[in-house]
Scaffold this motif. Structure first.
Motif, PDB file in Angstrom:
ATOM      1  N   PRO A  85      33.018 -17.893 -51.525  1.00 33.39           N
ATOM      2  CA  PRO A  85      33.345 -16.505 -51.610  1.00 33.39           C
ATOM      3  C   PRO A  85      32.244 -15.766 -52.332  1.00 33.39           C
ATOM      4  CG  PRO A  85      34.608 -17.452 -53.153  1.00 33.39           C
ATOM      5  CD  PRO A  85      34.001 -18.719 -52.336  1.00 33.39           C
ATOM      6  N   ASP A  86      32.117 -14.387 -52.162  1.00 33.45           N
ATOM      7  CA  ASP A  86      31.063 -13.865 -52.966  1.00 33.45           C
ATOM      8  C   ASP A  86      31.371 -13.985 -54.395  1.00 33.45           C
ATOM      9  OD1 ASP A  86      29.810 -13.040 -50.562  1.00 33.45           O
ATOM     10  OD2 ASP A  86      31.120 -11.264 -50.336  1.00 33.45           O
ATOM     11  N   SER A  87      32.512 -14.058 -54.912  1.00 35.70           N
ATOM     12  CA  SER A  87      33.040 -14.233 -56.178  1.00 35.70           C
ATOM     13  C   SER A  87      34.062 -15.282 -56.340  1.00 35.70           C
ATOM     14  CB  SER A  87      33.039 -13.199 -56.956  1.00 35.70           C
ATOM     15  OG  SER A  87      34.217 -12.450 -56.460  1.00 35.70           O
ATOM     16  N   GLY A  88      34.106 -16.030 -57.266  1.00 32.49           N
ATOM     17  CA  GLY A  88      35.497 -16.898 -57.330  1.00 32.49           C
ATOM     18  C   GLY A  88      35.297 -18.454 -56.967  1.00 32.49           C
ATOM     19  N   GLY A  89      36.235 -19.131 -56.863  1.00 29.81           N
ATOM     20  CA  GLY A  89      36.135 -20.454 -56.526  1.00 29.81           C
ATOM     21  C   GLY A  89      36.138 -20.859 -54.736  1.00 29.81           C
ATOM     22  N   PRO A  90      35.627 -22.036 -54.315  1.00 32.79           N
ATOM     23  CA  PRO A  90      35.588 -22.357 -53.224  1.00 32.79           C
ATOM     24  C   PRO A  90      36.967 -22.726 -52.428  1.00 32.79           C
ATOM     25  CG  PRO A  90      34.598 -24.095 -54.236  1.00 32.79           C
ATOM     26  CD  PRO A  90      35.062 -23.084 -55.227  1.00 32.79           C
ATOM     27  N   THR A  91      37.052 -22.698 -51.057  1.00 30.96           N
ATOM     28  CA  THR A  91      38.422 -23.128 -50.345  1.00 30.96           C
ATOM     29  C   THR A  91      38.066 -24.105 -49.344  1.00 30.96           C
ATOM     30  OG1 THR A  91      39.417 -20.976 -50.900  1.00 30.96           O
ATOM     31  CG2 THR A  91      40.274 -22.425 -49.292  1.00 30.96           C
ATOM     32  N   LEU A 210      36.604 -36.418 -50.680  1.00 28.73           N
ATOM     33  CA  LEU A 210      35.242 -35.872 -50.531  1.00 28.73           C
ATOM     34  C   LEU A 210      35.128 -35.174 -51.952  1.00 28.73           C
ATOM     35  CD1 LEU A 210      33.076 -34.853 -48.916  1.00 28.73           C
ATOM     36  CD2 LEU A 210      34.311 -33.067 -48.012  1.00 28.73           C
ATOM     37  N   SER A 211      36.144 -34.505 -52.721  1.00 26.32           N
ATOM     38  CA  SER A 211      35.694 -33.911 -53.975  1.00 26.32           C
ATOM     39  C   SER A 211      35.419 -34.864 -54.973  1.00 26.32           C
ATOM     40  CB  SER A 211      37.261 -33.001 -54.455  1.00 26.32           C
ATOM     41  OG  SER A 211      36.788 -32.397 -55.475  1.00 26.32           O
ATOM     42  N   ALA A 212      36.312 -35.858 -54.757  1.00 24.59           N
ATOM     43  CA  ALA A 212      35.880 -36.924 -55.885  1.00 24.59           C
ATOM     44  C   ALA A 212      34.725 -37.860 -55.684  1.00 24.59           C
ATOM     45  CB  ALA A 212      37.037 -38.150 -55.617  1.00 24.59           C
ATOM     46  N   LEU A 213      34.133 -37.955 -54.274  1.00 27.76           N
ATOM     47  CA  LEU A 213      32.839 -38.384 -54.146  1.00 27.76           C
ATOM     48  C   LEU A 213      31.770 -37.524 -54.790  1.00 27.76           C
ATOM     49  CD1 LEU A 213      30.651 -40.429 -52.684  1.00 27.76           C
ATOM     50  CD2 LEU A 213      31.341 -39.196 -50.664  1.00 27.76           C
ATOM     51  N   MET A 214      31.887 -36.175 -54.493  1.00 27.56           N
ATOM     52  CA  MET A 214      30.986 -35.204 -54.872  1.00 27.56           C
ATOM     53  C   MET A 214      30.572 -35.050 -56.436  1.00 27.56           C
ATOM     54  SD  MET A 214      29.398 -34.707 -52.141  1.00 27.56           S
ATOM     55  CE  MET A 214      28.065 -33.951 -52.949  1.00 27.56           C
ATOM     56  N   ASN A 215      31.663 -35.493 -57.294  1.00 28.97           N
ATOM     57  CA  ASN A 215      31.923 -35.472 -58.799  1.00 28.97           C
ATOM     58  C   ASN A 215      31.229 -36.591 -59.018  1.00 28.97           C
ATOM     59  OD1 ASN A 215      33.750 -33.354 -60.235  1.00 28.97           O
ATOM     60  ND2 ASN A 215      34.804 -33.486 -58.503  1.00 28.97           N
ATOM     61  N   TRP A 256      27.797 -28.692 -54.389  1.00 29.95           N
ATOM     62  CA  TRP A 256      28.336 -28.416 -55.513  1.00 29.95           C
ATOM     63  C   TRP A 256      29.633 -27.621 -55.257  1.00 29.95           C
ATOM     64  CZ3 TRP A 256      26.336 -29.807 -59.886  1.00 29.95           C
ATOM     65  CH2 TRP A 256      26.887 -29.263 -61.034  1.00 29.95           C
ATOM     66  N   ALA A 257      29.781 -26.702 -54.318  1.00 32.19           N
ATOM     67  CA  ALA A 257      31.219 -26.340 -53.935  1.00 32.19           C
ATOM     68  C   ALA A 257      32.316 -27.395 -53.677  1.00 32.19           C
ATOM     69  CB  ALA A 257      31.182 -25.419 -52.803  1.00 32.19           C
ATOM     70  N   LEU A 258      31.944 -28.455 -53.105  1.00 32.86           N
ATOM     71  CA  LEU A 258      32.661 -29.466 -52.786  1.00 32.86           C
ATOM     72  C   LEU A 258      33.101 -30.239 -54.165  1.00 32.86           C
ATOM     73  CD1 LEU A 258      31.103 -31.170 -49.661  1.00 32.86           C
ATOM     74  CD2 LEU A 258      33.381 -29.829 -49.944  1.00 32.86           C
ATOM     75  N   LYS A 259      32.272 -30.454 -54.918  1.00 33.25           N
ATOM     76  CA  LYS A 259      32.320 -31.130 -56.267  1.00 33.25           C
ATOM     77  C   LYS A 259      33.390 -30.088 -57.084  1.00 33.25           C
ATOM     78  CE  LYS A 259      30.335 -31.539 -60.752  1.00 33.25           C
ATOM     79  NZ  LYS A 259      31.053 -30.613 -61.587  1.00 33.25           N
ATOM     80  N   ASN A 260      33.532 -28.771 -56.983  1.00 33.18           N
ATOM     81  CA  ASN A 260      34.297 -27.835 -57.673  1.00 33.18           C
ATOM     82  C   ASN A 260      35.440 -27.458 -57.100  1.00 33.18           C
ATOM     83  OD1 ASN A 260      32.432 -27.760 -59.871  1.00 33.18           O
ATOM     84  ND2 ASN A 260      31.303 -25.864 -58.734  1.00 33.18           N
ATOM     85  N   VAL A 261      35.801 -27.988 -55.791  1.00 29.89           N
ATOM     86  CA  VAL A 261      36.877 -27.574 -55.119  1.00 29.89           C
ATOM     87  C   VAL A 261      38.462 -27.727 -56.072  1.00 29.89           C
ATOM     88  CG1 VAL A 261      38.482 -28.239 -53.136  1.00 29.89           C
ATOM     89  CG2 VAL A 261      36.138 -27.379 -52.585  1.00 29.89           C
ATOM     90  N   THR A 262      38.401 -29.222 -56.793  1.00 30.46           N
ATOM     91  CA  THR A 262      39.489 -29.482 -57.426  1.00 30.46           C
ATOM     92  C   THR A 262      39.695 -28.807 -58.716  1.00 30.46           C
ATOM     93  OG1 THR A 262      38.433 -31.411 -58.115  1.00 30.46           O
ATOM     94  CG2 THR A 262      40.018 -31.775 -56.246  1.00 30.46           C
ATOM     95  N   SER A 263      38.782 -28.371 -59.254  1.00 29.66           N
ATOM     96  CA  SER A 263      38.549 -27.727 -60.578  1.00 29.66           C
ATOM     97  C   SER A 263      38.829 -26.156 -60.764  1.00 29.66           C
ATOM     98  CB  SER A 263      37.414 -27.970 -61.417  1.00 29.66           C
ATOM     99  OG  SER A 263      36.073 -27.794 -60.809  1.00 29.66           O
ATOM    100  N   SER A 264      37.900 -25.707 -59.764  1.00 32.59           N
ATOM    101  CA  SER A 264      37.936 -24.121 -59.651  1.00 32.59           C
ATOM    102  C   SER A 264      38.417 -23.679 -58.505  1.00 32.59           C
ATOM    103  CB  SER A 264      36.680 -23.267 -60.157  1.00 32.59           C
ATOM    104  OG  SER A 264      35.782 -23.968 -59.324  1.00 32.59           O
TER     105      SER A 264
END
Length: 309
Positions: A85-91, A210-215, A256-264
């Motif tokens: 998104p332009d602002s906020g967390g990824p989906t 995927l999220s765990a791997l990118m973290n 970086w977005a994939l890393k943050n999917v589970t957190s934000s």
């Protein structure tokens, strides 16, 4: 003076490592041509896990349980849409590979058939026409690249609620928390015959892993040490392909977005009405049209989608 020299050498080492990895990434003609959906808010990227054995020797293919390295043709093992998104967390949105959709220029079929018929470009066009979302880029990783990245970061820790044994995916994993190496990780994200939910259960595991791997990839120990970054980057680049217009900065944003999917952010799948819809091509996944449209409209307008994971 000496501290500045050390910092300059360190930054130079990181740039050298990143550039070395990016030069090994394959570039593809993947963006659709002709009439396309208009731009919405934010950016959308198609992420594909393919069964490509590119770069694998026969011995490596045998070890990973992927069949011979000389198998012709490629198929999608997973399809996802990443919305930034332009602002906020990824989906991160899973697209069941057996989704029953209209394939441009062809009759209705499972969505992974579009890739088999026309490669990344037809898959991208099919995703756009099915969702109404304009796709801004394409990223694909094959079996070898995926397994090598997992091994390069020393494995990825996952917690299994129940044992998983799947002969076709070549895994026999106990319940509980454990570090999965490249071979077992590949089997974990591919297994569906042993999952009571079939492909729908598999796509949930794929998003989680995927999220765990990118973290793990984005940990300081891997990102801030030049030779570690080079090793991880080149391992992934072995089986990585992106569209011709994508640059390394965009690729980093995606990672970086994939890393943050589970957190934000959020991790969801396209709402399904029937997971065993009978067709001439076998059982397919039929979307819940009303709920799917709500999801796509929310993404197109940078609203938080109100759907189940």
């Amino acid at each position: 003076m000496i501290p500045l020299l050390i910092i300059a050498l360190w930054v130079g080492g990181l740039l050298w490592a990143a550039n070395s990895a990016w030069n090994n990434v394959q570039k593809l003609d993947a963006l659709p041509a002709g009439q396309r959906p208009s731009d919405g808010k934010g950016k959308n990227y198609v992420l594909v896990g393919s069964d490509s054995r590119a770069g694998l020797t026969s011995e490596e293919a045998s070890r990973l349980g992927t069949g011979g390295s000389n198998i012709e043709g490629k198929r999608t093992d997973s399809i996802m849409i990443l919305h930034l998104p332009d602002s906020g967390g990824p989906t991160l949105v899973s697209v069941p590979r057996d989704s029953w959709v209209a394939v441009p220029g062809h009759r209705r079929n499972k969505i992974n058939a579009s890739y088999a018929i026309g490669g990344p470009k037809l898959l991208m066009e099919t995703v756009e026409q099915s969702t109404g979302l304009r796709m801004d880029g394409y990223m694909e990783i094959g079996f070898g690249g995926f397994a090598n990245v997992v091994d390069a970061v020393g494995g990825v820790r996952m917690c299994l609620e129940r044992p998983m044994k799947d002969e076709k995916a070549h895994i026999d994993l106990p319940a509980g928390c454990q570090d999965l190496d490249g071979k077992n990780a590949l089997g974990y994200v591919r297994a569906r015959y042993s999952d009571p939910l079939g492909d729908l259960g598999r796509v949930t595991r794929q998003r989680q892993f995927l999220s765990a791997l990118m973290n793990k990839v984005a940990s300081p120990g891997n990102l801030l040490v030049p030779w570690k970054l080079k090793g991880v980057g080149e391992s992934g680049a072995q089986g990585l392909a992106v569209d011709n217009d994508m640059g390394p900065i965009t690729a980093v944003k995606i990672a970086w977005a994939l890393k943050n999917v589970t957190s934000s952010g959020q991790s969801v799948q396209i709402p399904v009405a029937n997971s065993a819809y009978p067709t001439y091509a076998g059982e397919a996944v039929l979307w819940d049209d009303a709920k799917a449209k709500e999801l796509f409209d929310a993404l197109n307008n940078d609203r938080s989608p109100n759907v189940a994971p």
